[in-house]
Design a protein around this motif. Structure first.
Motif, PDB file in Angstrom:
ATOM      1  N   PRO A 119     -10.258 -19.169  -3.669  1.00  0.00           N
ATOM      2  CA  PRO A 119     -10.116 -19.448  -5.107  1.00  0.00           C
ATOM      3  C   PRO A 119     -10.262 -18.205  -5.980  1.00  0.00           C
ATOM      4  O   PRO A 119      -9.495 -18.027  -6.934  1.00  0.00           O
ATOM      5  N   LEU A 120     -11.217 -17.337  -5.664  1.00  0.00           N
ATOM      6  CA  LEU A 120     -11.407 -16.150  -6.493  1.00  0.00           C
ATOM      7  C   LEU A 120     -10.223 -15.198  -6.369  1.00  0.00           C
ATOM      8  O   LEU A 120      -9.745 -14.650  -7.372  1.00  0.00           O
ATOM      9  N   GLN A 121      -9.724 -14.997  -5.148  1.00  0.00           N
ATOM     10  CA  GLN A 121      -8.573 -14.104  -4.986  1.00  0.00           C
ATOM     11  C   GLN A 121      -7.356 -14.653  -5.711  1.00  0.00           C
ATOM     12  O   GLN A 121      -6.614 -13.900  -6.361  1.00  0.00           O
ATOM     13  N   ARG A 122      -7.141 -15.964  -5.641  1.00  0.00           N
ATOM     14  CA  ARG A 122      -5.990 -16.557  -6.328  1.00  0.00           C
ATOM     15  C   ARG A 122      -6.118 -16.406  -7.840  1.00  0.00           C
ATOM     16  O   ARG A 122      -5.130 -16.149  -8.533  1.00  0.00           O
ATOM     17  N   TYR A 123      -7.338 -16.560  -8.329  1.00  0.00           N
ATOM     18  CA  TYR A 123      -7.560 -16.405  -9.773  1.00  0.00           C
ATOM     19  C   TYR A 123      -7.293 -14.964 -10.213  1.00  0.00           C
ATOM     20  O   TYR A 123      -6.608 -14.727 -11.221  1.00  0.00           O
ATOM     21  N   LEU A 124      -7.802 -14.003  -9.457  1.00  0.00           N
ATOM     22  CA  LEU A 124      -7.576 -12.594  -9.795  1.00  0.00           C
ATOM     23  C   LEU A 124      -6.094 -12.238  -9.684  1.00  0.00           C
ATOM     24  O   LEU A 124      -5.569 -11.466 -10.500  1.00  0.00           O
ATOM     25  N   TYR A 125      -5.429 -12.803  -8.694  1.00  0.00           N
ATOM     26  CA  TYR A 125      -3.994 -12.552  -8.512  1.00  0.00           C
ATOM     27  C   TYR A 125      -3.207 -13.074  -9.717  1.00  0.00           C
ATOM     28  O   TYR A 125      -2.324 -12.388 -10.238  1.00  0.00           O
ATOM     29  N   LYS A 126      -3.539 -14.287 -10.159  1.00  0.00           N
ATOM     30  CA  LYS A 126      -2.849 -14.846 -11.323  1.00  0.00           C
ATOM     31  C   LYS A 126      -3.101 -14.004 -12.563  1.00  0.00           C
ATOM     32  O   LYS A 126      -2.187 -13.745 -13.351  1.00  0.00           O
ATOM     33  N   ARG A 127      -4.340 -13.567 -12.749  1.00  0.00           N
ATOM     34  CA  ARG A 127      -4.644 -12.752 -13.927  1.00  0.00           C
ATOM     35  C   ARG A 127      -3.955 -11.388 -13.834  1.00  0.00           C
ATOM     36  O   ARG A 127      -3.630 -10.789 -14.869  1.00  0.00           O
ATOM     37  N   GLN A 128      -3.737 -10.903 -12.601  1.00  0.00           N
ATOM     38  CA  GLN A 128      -2.968  -9.666 -12.442  1.00  0.00           C
ATOM     39  C   GLN A 128      -1.539  -9.874 -12.931  1.00  0.00           C
ATOM     40  O   GLN A 128      -0.995  -9.042 -13.663  1.00  0.00           O
ATOM     41  N   LEU A 129      -0.923 -10.977 -12.533  1.00  0.00           N
ATOM     42  CA  LEU A 129       0.435 -11.258 -12.996  1.00  0.00           C
ATOM     43  C   LEU A 129       0.462 -11.408 -14.516  1.00  0.00           C
ATOM     44  O   LEU A 129       1.394 -10.935 -15.178  1.00  0.00           O
ATOM     45  N   ASP A 130      -0.564 -12.054 -15.079  1.00  0.00           N
ATOM     46  CA  ASP A 130      -0.641 -12.185 -16.537  1.00  0.00           C
ATOM     47  C   ASP A 130      -0.683 -10.815 -17.208  1.00  0.00           C
ATOM     48  O   ASP A 130      -0.115 -10.620 -18.288  1.00  0.00           O
ATOM     49  N   SER A 131      -1.371  -9.869 -16.561  1.00  0.00           N
ATOM     50  CA  SER A 131      -1.546  -8.550 -17.178  1.00  0.00           C
ATOM     51  C   SER A 131      -0.236  -7.775 -17.271  1.00  0.00           C
ATOM     52  O   SER A 131      -0.147  -6.805 -18.029  1.00  0.00           O
ATOM     53  N   PHE A 132       0.776  -8.179 -16.516  1.00  0.00           N
ATOM     54  CA  PHE A 132       2.068  -7.498 -16.585  1.00  0.00           C
ATOM     55  C   PHE A 132       2.855  -7.890 -17.834  1.00  0.00           C
ATOM     56  O   PHE A 132       3.878  -7.269 -18.136  1.00  0.00           O
ATOM     57  N   GLY A 133       2.400  -8.932 -18.538  1.00  0.00           N
ATOM     58  CA  GLY A 133       3.107  -9.363 -19.737  1.00  0.00           C
ATOM     59  C   GLY A 133       4.344 -10.174 -19.405  1.00  0.00           C
ATOM     60  O   GLY A 133       4.703 -10.372 -18.239  1.00  0.00           O
ATOM     61  N   ARG A 134       4.988 -10.639 -20.455  1.00  0.00           N
ATOM     62  CA  ARG A 134       6.205 -11.424 -20.272  1.00  0.00           C
ATOM     63  C   ARG A 134       7.329 -10.552 -19.728  1.00  0.00           C
ATOM     64  O   ARG A 134       7.562  -9.447 -20.214  1.00  0.00           O
ATOM     65  N   LEU A 135       7.983 -11.046 -18.707  1.00  0.00           N
ATOM     66  CA  LEU A 135       9.128 -10.360 -18.098  1.00  0.00           C
ATOM     67  C   LEU A 135       8.764  -8.957 -17.615  1.00  0.00           C
ATOM     68  O   LEU A 135       9.604  -8.052 -17.583  1.00  0.00           O
ATOM     69  N   GLY A 136       7.495  -8.774 -17.248  1.00  0.00           N
ATOM     70  CA  GLY A 136       7.086  -7.481 -16.711  1.00  0.00           C
ATOM     71  C   GLY A 136       7.130  -6.352 -17.718  1.00  0.00           C
ATOM     72  O   GLY A 136       7.333  -5.190 -17.357  1.00  0.00           O
ATOM     73  N   GLU A 137       6.892  -6.666 -18.991  1.00  0.00           N
ATOM     74  CA  GLU A 137       7.025  -5.649 -20.037  1.00  0.00           C
ATOM     75  C   GLU A 137       6.048  -4.491 -19.847  1.00  0.00           C
ATOM     76  O   GLU A 137       6.346  -3.346 -20.225  1.00  0.00           O
ATOM     77  N   VAL A 138       4.882  -4.768 -19.256  1.00  0.00           N
ATOM     78  CA  VAL A 138       3.905  -3.695 -19.057  1.00  0.00           C
ATOM     79  C   VAL A 138       4.383  -2.723 -17.985  1.00  0.00           C
ATOM     80  O   VAL A 138       4.185  -1.504 -18.096  1.00  0.00           O
ATOM     81  N   ILE A 139       5.029  -3.235 -16.943  1.00  0.00           N
ATOM     82  CA  ILE A 139       5.583  -2.344 -15.920  1.00  0.00           C
ATOM     83  C   ILE A 139       6.619  -1.418 -16.547  1.00  0.00           C
ATOM     84  O   ILE A 139       6.648  -0.205 -16.275  1.00  0.00           O
ATOM     85  N   LEU A 140       7.454  -1.981 -17.410  1.00  0.00           N
ATOM     86  CA  LEU A 140       8.455  -1.155 -18.094  1.00  0.00           C
ATOM     87  C   LEU A 140       7.793  -0.122 -18.993  1.00  0.00           C
ATOM     88  O   LEU A 140       8.291   1.000 -19.140  1.00  0.00           O
ATOM     89  N   ARG A 141       6.656  -0.487 -19.560  1.00  0.00           N
ATOM     90  CA  ARG A 141       5.964   0.473 -20.422  1.00  0.00           C
ATOM     91  C   ARG A 141       5.381   1.615 -19.603  1.00  0.00           C
ATOM     92  O   ARG A 141       5.426   2.777 -20.024  1.00  0.00           O
ATOM     93  N   PHE A 142       4.824   1.294 -18.443  1.00  0.00           N
ATOM     94  CA  PHE A 142       4.355   2.366 -17.557  1.00  0.00           C
ATOM     95  C   PHE A 142       5.508   3.306 -17.209  1.00  0.00           C
ATOM     96  O   PHE A 142       5.365   4.535 -17.232  1.00  0.00           O
ATOM     97  N   ILE A 143       6.661   2.729 -16.875  1.00  0.00           N
ATOM     98  CA  ILE A 143       7.823   3.552 -16.520  1.00  0.00           C
ATOM     99  C   ILE A 143       8.205   4.459 -17.685  1.00  0.00           C
ATOM    100  O   ILE A 143       8.485   5.655 -17.505  1.00  0.00           O
ATOM    101  N   GLU A 144       8.218   3.898 -18.891  1.00  0.00           N
ATOM    102  CA  GLU A 144       8.569   4.701 -20.068  1.00  0.00           C
ATOM    103  C   GLU A 144       7.579   5.840 -20.276  1.00  0.00           C
ATOM    104  O   GLU A 144       7.966   6.996 -20.474  1.00  0.00           O
ATOM    105  N   TRP A 145       6.287   5.519 -20.224  1.00  0.00           N
ATOM    106  CA  TRP A 145       5.273   6.532 -20.494  1.00  0.00           C
ATOM    107  C   TRP A 145       5.259   7.613 -19.416  1.00  0.00           C
ATOM    108  O   TRP A 145       4.957   8.775 -19.706  1.00  0.00           O
TER     109      TRP A 145
END
Length: 352
Positions: free
Chosen positions: A198-224
């Protein structure tokens, strides 16, 4: 007929407000006492949740009306004037919540319109509750076995291959903040939770949440990663702009998830070498140098992880922040940082 209303109550910095009495009133015209509709008041629990029971029928005001009526029909039809108490048709139903609580040793009251679809309400005060990684962070290191994605990645030239060890730094940062805001202690295990628990699944879901909608945070890392460091619109300048955005939140004791840019495109194509942490506060010395305190999931149970930064000119009259991360006395290269998206989530009870 009784009505029920449930919601959550927090302080202005998002921390759950505990032990607050909640009642429902109907607002009357100036000069009149508001109607208390409460049948059973609500009291917020450790998570700030409450349920209040009230009767909307109590809101109907009455007015005294003088009418001409027969004196005693059918025996006496003489017109006489008599007073009657009737519902006031001009009385508008304006329900609101009244919060009664103690803050800094004083009894306070606050109000908010009762909106049926609103699920979270806020008090105006900021609860001064600092975040300490040794107390509020997870006790295990950010090092999980297996592949982060549940499917194989296609090969891209120069991108490299993810290892069989992955991190959930964004999920751990967000989850630690989740627990902090609802006044709950993180799970006290020092062992990395196995996949599928349960804890790993919760952390995994929150990791996906941290990427933002449509992976916008990943794109921001790429830009920066592709920005020049010291140009008028480069990494240093943008990092200073990001700090100004998060500074007011840190001043209100609201931790802020950060994305740390560890590598640039001219160094590697491996985006996952960047990192996510939780900024918990900052200080500024007389020379205007900054120290931003961090909870870093890679270094659990340490209160000495920080970013040190100072303003530098970047051309055209502009300034930026040049920064470095420190783990105790050990420096680590850091090119810049930015605020991550975050929406609070109440951790499942099974994790406690």
């Amino acid at each position: 007929m009784p009505a029920y209303f449930s919601a959550r109550l927090t302080y202005a910095n998002g921390i759950a407000a505990q032990g607050v009495e909640v009642r429902v009133f109907d607002r009357d015209e100036p000069g009149h006492t508001d109607d208390d509709l409460t049948l059973s008041p609500g009291f917020t629990d450790d998570l700030g949740r409450f349920q209040v029971t009230y009767d909307p029928a109590r809101a109907q005001d009455h007015r005294l009306v003088t009418r001409t009526v027969p004196a005693n029909p059918p025996f006496d039809w003489t017109p006489v004037q008599r007073d009657f108490l009737e519902p006031d048709p001009e009385d508008d139903f304006q329900p609101y919540l009244r919060f009664t609580y103690t803050f800094a040793g004083e009894v306070c009251t606050g109000t908010a319109p009762l909106k049926p679809r609103q699920t979270v309400f806020q008090l105006p005060e900021v609860l001064a509750k600092p975040f300490f990684p040794t107390r509020h962070g997870f006790h295990f290191v950010n090092r999980f076995s297996g592949l982060f994605l549940p499917f194989s990645l296609p090969f891209f030239p120069d991108l490299g291959n993810p290892s069989a060890i992955y991190g959930l730094c964004g999920g751990m940062s967000a989850a630690a903040l989740d627990f902090f805001l609802v006044n709950r202690v993180v799970p006290q295990t020092s062992e990395v939770p196995p996949n599928g628990t349960p804890l790993q699944r919760y952390l995994y879901k929150r990791q996906l949440d941290s990427f933002g909608r449509l992976g916008e945070v990943i794109l921001r890392f790429i830009e920066w990663m592709g920005l020049p460091p010291d140009s008028p619109q480069g990494l240093f300048k943008r990092t200073l702009e990001e700090f100004e955005k998060i500074r007011t939140r840190l001043n209100r004791f609201t931790p802020v998830p950060l994305g740390l840019v560890y590598v640039l495109w001219n160094e590697t194509r491996e985006i996952w070498q960047n990192h996510q942490v939780l900024a918990t506060g900052y200080t500024r010395d007389p020379q205007n140098r900054l120290q931003i305190r961090l909870y870093d999931p890679n270094y659990p149970l340490r209160d000495d992880v920080r970013i040190e930064a100072e303003r530098v000119p970047v051309g055209q009259g502009q300034f930026g922040l040049i920064c470095r991360q420190w783990i105790g006395d050990s420096p680590k290269t850091l090119h810049g940082f930015f605020a991550m998206p975050y929406q609070p989530v109440i951790p499942p009870e099974e994790l406690s």
